[in-house]
Design an enzyme around this catalytic site. Structure first.
Site, PDB file in Angstrom:
ATOM      1  N   ASP A   1     -11.099   2.484   3.355  1.00 31.60           N
ATOM      2  CA  ASP A   1     -11.379   1.046   3.208  1.00 31.60           C
ATOM      3  C   ASP A   1     -12.854   0.808   2.863  1.00 31.60           C
ATOM      4  O   ASP A   1     -13.208  -0.269   2.397  1.00 31.60           O
ATOM      5  CB  ASP A   1     -11.099   0.319   4.533  1.00 31.60           C
ATOM      6  CG  ASP A   1      -9.741  -0.362   4.562  1.00 31.60           C
ATOM      7  OD1 ASP A   1      -9.301  -0.852   3.510  1.00 31.60           O
ATOM      8  OD2 ASP A   1      -9.141  -0.399   5.648  1.00 31.60           O
TER       9      ASP A   1
ATOM     10  N   LYS B   1       0.838  -1.203   0.000  1.00 31.82           N
ATOM     11  CA  LYS B   1       0.000   0.000   0.000  1.00 31.82           C
ATOM     12  C   LYS B   1       0.872   1.251   0.000  1.00 31.82           C
ATOM     13  O   LYS B   1       0.587   2.230  -0.685  1.00 31.82           O
ATOM     14  CB  LYS B   1      -0.960  -0.020   1.204  1.00 31.82           C
ATOM     15  CG  LYS B   1      -2.087  -1.036   1.015  1.00 31.82           C
ATOM     16  CD  LYS B   1      -2.924  -1.298   2.260  1.00 31.82           C
ATOM     17  CE  LYS B   1      -3.869  -2.477   2.003  1.00 31.82           C
ATOM     18  NZ  LYS B   1      -4.695  -2.855   3.151  1.00 31.82           N
TER      19      LYS B   1
ATOM     20  N   GLN C   1      -5.047  -1.591   9.331  1.00 29.54           N
ATOM     21  CA  GLN C   1      -4.939  -2.924   8.732  1.00 29.54           C
ATOM     22  C   GLN C   1      -5.581  -3.978   9.649  1.00 29.54           C
ATOM     23  O   GLN C   1      -5.345  -3.989  10.848  1.00 29.54           O
ATOM     24  CB  GLN C   1      -3.453  -3.249   8.477  1.00 29.54           C
ATOM     25  CG  GLN C   1      -3.205  -4.547   7.723  1.00 29.54           C
ATOM     26  CD  GLN C   1      -3.726  -4.545   6.291  1.00 29.54           C
ATOM     27  OE1 GLN C   1      -3.807  -3.497   5.645  1.00 29.54           O
ATOM     28  NE2 GLN C   1      -4.108  -5.704   5.793  1.00 29.54           N
TER      29      GLN C   1
HETATM   30  N1  GUN Z   1      -7.040  -7.056   5.761  1.00 32.75           N
HETATM   31  C1  GUN Z   1      -7.269  -7.801   4.649  1.00 32.75           C
HETATM   32  N2  GUN Z   1      -7.746  -7.030   3.654  1.00 32.75           N
HETATM   33  C2  GUN Z   1      -7.829  -5.779   4.147  1.00 32.75           C
HETATM   34  C3  GUN Z   1      -8.236  -4.535   3.592  1.00 32.75           C
HETATM   35  O1  GUN Z   1      -8.663  -4.430   2.428  1.00 32.75           O
HETATM   36  N3  GUN Z   1      -8.155  -3.455   4.422  1.00 32.75           N
HETATM   37  C4  GUN Z   1      -7.716  -3.548   5.704  1.00 32.75           C
HETATM   38  N4  GUN Z   1      -7.679  -2.441   6.430  1.00 32.75           N
HETATM   39  N5  GUN Z   1      -7.343  -4.686   6.247  1.00 32.75           N
HETATM   40  C5  GUN Z   1      -7.383  -5.795   5.470  1.00 32.75           C
END
Ligand code: GUN
Length: 284
Positions: free
Chosen positions: A121, A54, A98
């Site tokens: 998100d 990211k 996350q």
């Molecule tokens: N854990 C697995 N996929 C995601 C996601 O798309 N966003 C976040 N914040 N955590 C995750």
């Protein structure tokens, strides 16, 4: 027949480059670059890889990225205090915590604490509710990425039978809402679903997100169907594989996503899109 591949890496790169040109155009008008705050708690190795990807994408998109990394012992109160600080900071446009979080932290409470306008998100009940009400604002990244891939096939989804395998908050449920928004007829299957194979056999579009390697069998796929595999599972031999038996499914499908290089990169592209959108909404 052998299916055409939906190349998530390529589509994702195109989207991020498009975001970059919009950022550059805004910079030329005197606006600042979008800023994404990424919060990682604990040392889950998969989460560390996602977070690092990211951050790299932020660089490519021309964003400022702020990184907050804590040991698994971080208290819920301290995490909530950080979220409040980021909510109040006008130089931050997007907040991403996350998941998964350590067990002593209530993830729902943390997600609800994020300002919905910074919830890049798309996990906050406000954004989820807006999607359910046909008025999406910040859309959950992975299902949005699935829809962009489906668009790339050129197939009209209106009235198509779509089967979503898995009903998680991150993938299955919002994917079902997205498909409904695109006016497909949607069936959501989960661990209590009876006759799963028959349901998949009837589907023009299959979206699999259960997190179990090769759970959807290749011979369940209707000839000509579109197969979107959201699963990313690591096998004992270290290789990654999806939730769908790839080779036999590929023989039957018209379009299929590979794993890796399918939906995974799309999630990150849609995160960049959301962060730019959040930044524009907050600083028009
Ligand atoms: N854990 C697995 N996929 C995601 C996601 O798309 N966003 C976040 N914040 N955590 C995750």
């Amino acid at each position: 027949m052998s299916a055409q591949l939906l190349d998530g890496k390529l589509i994702s790169a195109e989207i991020i480059d498009e975001v970059r040109s919009q950022v550059d155009a805004r910079l030329a008008l005197g606006r600042r670059a979008p800023a994404l705050a990424v919060v990682l708690v604990g040392d889950d190795p998969a989460s560390a890889v996602y977070v690092s990807n990211k951050k790299k994408a932020c660089e490519r998109a021309g964003f400022r990225s702020l990184s907050y990394e804590f040991p698994a012992s971080l208290s819920e109160a301290d995490l909530l205090a950080l979220v409040e600080k980021l909510n109040a900071d006008p130089s931050v446009d997007g907040i991403l915590v996350q998941l998964p979080l350590p067990k002593h932290i209530d993830a729902e409470k943390v997600i609800e604490a994020i300002n919905p306008l910074k919830d890049v998100d798309g996990f906050h009940p406000y954004n989820f509710g807006r999607l359910a009400l046909k008025m999406p604002l910040l859309r959950p990244c992975t299902p949005h990425g699935v829809m962009v891939m489906l668009e790339k096939t050129g197939v009209d989804l209106v009235g198509k039978d779509a089967v979503v395998v898995g009903a998680s908050n991150i993938v299955g449920r919002p994917a079902a809402l997205e498909l409904l928004l695109a006016r497909a007829t949607v069936t959501v299957c989960h661990s209590k679903t009876r006759d799963l194979a028959d349901k998949v056999r009837a589907a023009d579009v299959v979206v699999a997100g259960v997190g179990i390697p090769n759970f959807v069998k290749g011979d369940w796929i209707k000839p000509g169907a579109i197969v979107i595999d959201v699963g990313i599972n690591r096998l004992d031999n270290g290789k990654l594989c999806g939730d769908v038996e790839f080779e036999p499914a590929r023989e039957r499908a018209s379009w299929i996503t590979p794993v890796p290089g399918g939906v995974g990169p799309m999630t990150i592209a849609m995160l960049m899109r959301n962060t730019l959108d959040a930044s524009i909404n907050l600083n028009p």
